[in-house]
Structures are given as structure tokens and as C-alpha cells.
Scaffold this motif. Structure first.
Motif, PDB file in Angstrom:
ATOM      1  N   GLY A  77       0.783  -1.220   0.000  1.00  0.00           N
ATOM      2  CA  GLY A  77       0.000   0.000   0.000  1.00  0.00           C
ATOM      3  C   GLY A  77       0.815   1.270   0.000  1.00  0.00           C
ATOM      4  N   GLU A  78       2.119   1.179   0.099  1.00  0.00           N
ATOM      5  CA  GLU A  78       2.969   2.358   0.071  1.00  0.00           C
ATOM      6  C   GLU A  78       3.344   2.679  -1.372  1.00  0.00           C
ATOM      7  N   GLU A  79       3.444   3.954  -1.649  1.00  0.00           N
ATOM      8  CA  GLU A  79       3.892   4.376  -2.970  1.00  0.00           C
ATOM      9  C   GLU A  79       5.395   4.122  -3.077  1.00  0.00           C
ATOM     10  N   PRO A  80       5.839   3.572  -4.207  1.00  0.00           N
ATOM     11  CA  PRO A  80       7.285   3.361  -4.361  1.00  0.00           C
ATOM     12  C   PRO A  80       8.007   4.697  -4.486  1.00  0.00           C
ATOM     13  N   GLN A 133      11.212   3.539  -8.597  1.00  0.00           N
ATOM     14  CA  GLN A 133      10.625   3.811  -9.902  1.00  0.00           C
ATOM     15  C   GLN A 133      11.687   3.879 -10.986  1.00  0.00           C
TER      16      GLN A 133
END
Length: 82
Positions: A43-46, A51
Motif C-alpha cells: 500500500g505504500e507508494e514506491p 521507480q
């Protein structure tokens, strides 16, 4: 050398070639950008590092065969038209 569209395309091709030849074990892992780096939780944004490593991995995977063709065409054009 004039600043033309062909020069811009050739510069972009050189950058994509540079990204395509980065080897994960020989270069990226020594810099700290290996595949095991930057693994986040559910659920965490990379982050930007994750990226960018995904982008490098994708370019190496997807652009391998098209880069061979585009590099060959570029070499032929340079030989024919200087």
C-alpha cells in the motif's frame, strides 16, 4: 553540427542505449540501486529510486530488439549521408 531534429533523435537514442547497457550486478548494485533495494510495504507508494530501477529494468527488457533495429538504421544513415 547544427541543432536539428535528427540531432535530437540521435541524442535520445544515445541516452536509451546508455540506459540499456547498465548492468544490474556490475554497476547498479554497487551504486545501491540493485533489485533488492527500495522494497516498500504493502500500500505504500514506491519511491523515486524504486521507480527509476523499474524504468531501467523495463527499458532493458522491452527495448532490446527495437534498439538493435534503430541502431542499425542510424548507422546506415550515417554511412550513406554522413
Amino acid at each position: 553540427m547544427a541543432f536539428t531534429l535528427y540531432s535530437l533523435l540521435q541524442a535520445a537514442l544515445l541516452i536509451v542505449n546508455a540506459v540499456a547497457v547498465l548492468h544490474e550486478e556490475r554497476f547498479l548494485r554497487h551504486v545501491g540501486w540493485g533489485s533488492d533495494q527500495g522494497i516498500g510495504g504493502f500500500g505504500e507508494e514506491p519511491g523515486i529510486k524504486a521507480q527509476l530501477t523499474n524504468l531501467i529494468r523495463s527499458v532493458r527488457t522491452v527495448m532490446r530488439v527495437p534498439l538493435i533495429a534503430v541502431n542499425s538504421i542510424t548507422i546506415i544513415l550515417l554511412l550513406l549521408f554522413g
